[in-house]
Motif scaffolding. Structure first.
Motif, PDB file in Angstrom:
ATOM      1  N   LEU A  44       0.855  -1.220  -0.037  1.00  0.00           N
ATOM      2  CA  LEU A  44      -0.033  -0.285  -0.048  1.00  0.00           C
ATOM      3  C   LEU A  44       1.401   1.148   0.089  1.00  0.00           C
ATOM      4  O   LEU A  44       0.667   2.279  -0.208  1.00  0.00           O
ATOM      5  N   THR A  54      -6.141  -0.901  -4.838  1.00  0.00           N
ATOM      6  CA  THR A  54      -5.760  -0.326  -3.683  1.00  0.00           C
ATOM      7  C   THR A  54      -6.878  -0.635  -2.588  1.00  0.00           C
ATOM      8  O   THR A  54      -6.829  -0.535  -1.618  1.00  0.00           O
ATOM      9  N   TYR A  58      -6.875  -2.895   0.500  1.00  0.00           N
ATOM     10  CA  TYR A  58      -7.350  -3.150   2.061  1.00  0.00           C
ATOM     11  C   TYR A  58      -8.265  -4.530   2.402  1.00  0.00           C
ATOM     12  O   TYR A  58      -7.770  -4.066   3.460  1.00  0.00           O
ATOM     13  N   THR A  61      -6.269  -6.673   3.232  1.00  0.00           N
ATOM     14  CA  THR A  61      -5.484  -6.392   4.839  1.00  0.00           C
ATOM     15  C   THR A  61      -6.111  -6.513   5.582  1.00  0.00           C
ATOM     16  O   THR A  61      -5.923  -7.902   6.760  1.00  0.00           O
TER      17      THR A  61
END
Length: 358
Positions: A44, A54, A58, A61
């Motif tokens: 990132l 992106t 996320y 993550t």
């Protein structure tokens, strides 16, 4: 072994191993998922990701982080289930030997009889290798091992045996101190002691559940650990150097490599800073007892005043210690300035003629 008993023991042994394997596997998965979180965070930070990439990063993550938490919880749960299976296996092995047999060591049993206690190896036939200790030479203590200033703890029964019974011939200790062996506290052991008329000294286990709340601290002494702080400071310096090197690499050569080096440096620095702050010991006094603990270590102990017979100062290898003497043995804690005076002023009944500097 009897067939059904042997089968049950084997079943619990297999369950113990299986739960341990599952716990280890879950812990490994949790570690890998945490590593995945680190990799995604680094990605990132790298410039050039499209909005779709992106968003995906996320999502990854959050997924990796959630999976790590889940696997960590599963590892802890599996480890607890493994402990229960192992405890049931040990209890079955004790009962097979005798209803009055209890483990007092790895593969060593203490079997109670009318005259005394026979200490022998599990599964070994009765013979010369056995140690027989008559009851009039022994004492039995109920002990609650507490690692936090609270009522809750782990209960056990301590057998005090003269050293000459367990020492090899010609190697009897000259100090005359008895040997203490420990057995897990269980109702069957309490019934056995009552059956043979043996008093159980020390703190009596509660009949019901004990409150979970902690005790209120009255006085605290903090003792820094110079050796651990020196090591932590060294790693803190290494982390700082790695952060600086990562910044230079990102600016002068390659952003991805620089970010990776800087992230690992930051991780090392944070860990070192936490270790530095926790590199200390705490001696604390409560109305209910005294606590000694070292942050990051598992040998913390809390002693209730009701089990402490005497408190005083002593010297060993040129170092001063506080000695707390219980019926079943003594504990030695570091002696910070003012601690002995605090005991003498607030708990004078625990200070003998030679205790607390008197």
């Amino acid at each position: 072994m009897k067939g059904p008993t042997q089968a049950r023991i084997r079943a619990h042994r297999r369950a113990h191993k299986l739960w341990n394997v599952l716990s280890f596997a879950a812990a490994i998965f949790a570690f890998l998922l945490l590593a995945g979180v680190l990799v995604v965070v680094i990605m990132l930070e790298v410039r050039g990701n499209s909005p779709a990439e992106t968003t995906l990063l996320y999502i990854l993550t959050g997924s990796f982080a959630g999976g790590a938490v889940l696997c960590g919880g599963l590892a802890a749960l599996a480890a607890k289930c493994g402990e229960r299976a192992h405890s049931r296996e040990l209890d079955l092995r004790e009962s097979y030997d005798s209803e009055t047999s209890f483990f007092v060591g790895d593969g060593t049993l203490a079997t109670f009889s009318e005259e005394g206690v026979r200490i022998h190896t599990e599964g070994a036939p009765k013979g010369d290798a056995d140690v027989f200790v008559p009851y009039d030479k022994m004492r039995f203590f109920s002990v609650c091992t507490r690692t936090r200033p609270a009522e809750r703890g782990v209960w056990s029964v301590v057998l005090e045996i003269p050293a000459r019974y367990l020492a090899k011939r010609g190697r009897e200790p000259r100090d005359g101190k008895p040997v203490l062996v420990q057995a897990d506290a269980k109702e069957r052991l309490y019934r056995t002691l009552a059956r043979f008329g043996q008093p159980l000294l020390g703190e009596t286990p509660p009949a019901g559940k004990r409150p979970r709340g902690k005790f209120a601290r009255k006085m605290k002494f903090t003792l820094p650990d110079p050796a651990r702080r020196k090591r932590a400071a060294l790693f803190l310096g290494v982390g700082a150097v790695a952060i600086a090197a990562g910044a230079l690499l990102a600016g002068l050569w390659n952003v991805s490599v620089g970010v990776i080096v800087a992230v690992f440096g930051a991780f090392a620095a944070v860990r070192a800073a936490i270790s530095f702050a926790r590199a200390k010991g705490t001696l604390a006094f409560y109305d209910e007892g005294v606590f000694w603990g070292e942050n990051g270590k598992a040998d913390s102990v809390f002693l209730k005043w009701s089990e402490i017979e005497r408190a005083g100062e002593t010297e060993k290898d040129g170092v001063r210690y506080l000695r707390f003497t219980c019926a079943y043995g003594s504990y030695h804690f570091p002696d910070p300035a003012g601690a002995a005076e605090y005991i003498r002023e607030n708990f004078p009944e625990k200070c003998g003629e030679e205790a607390c500097g008197n």
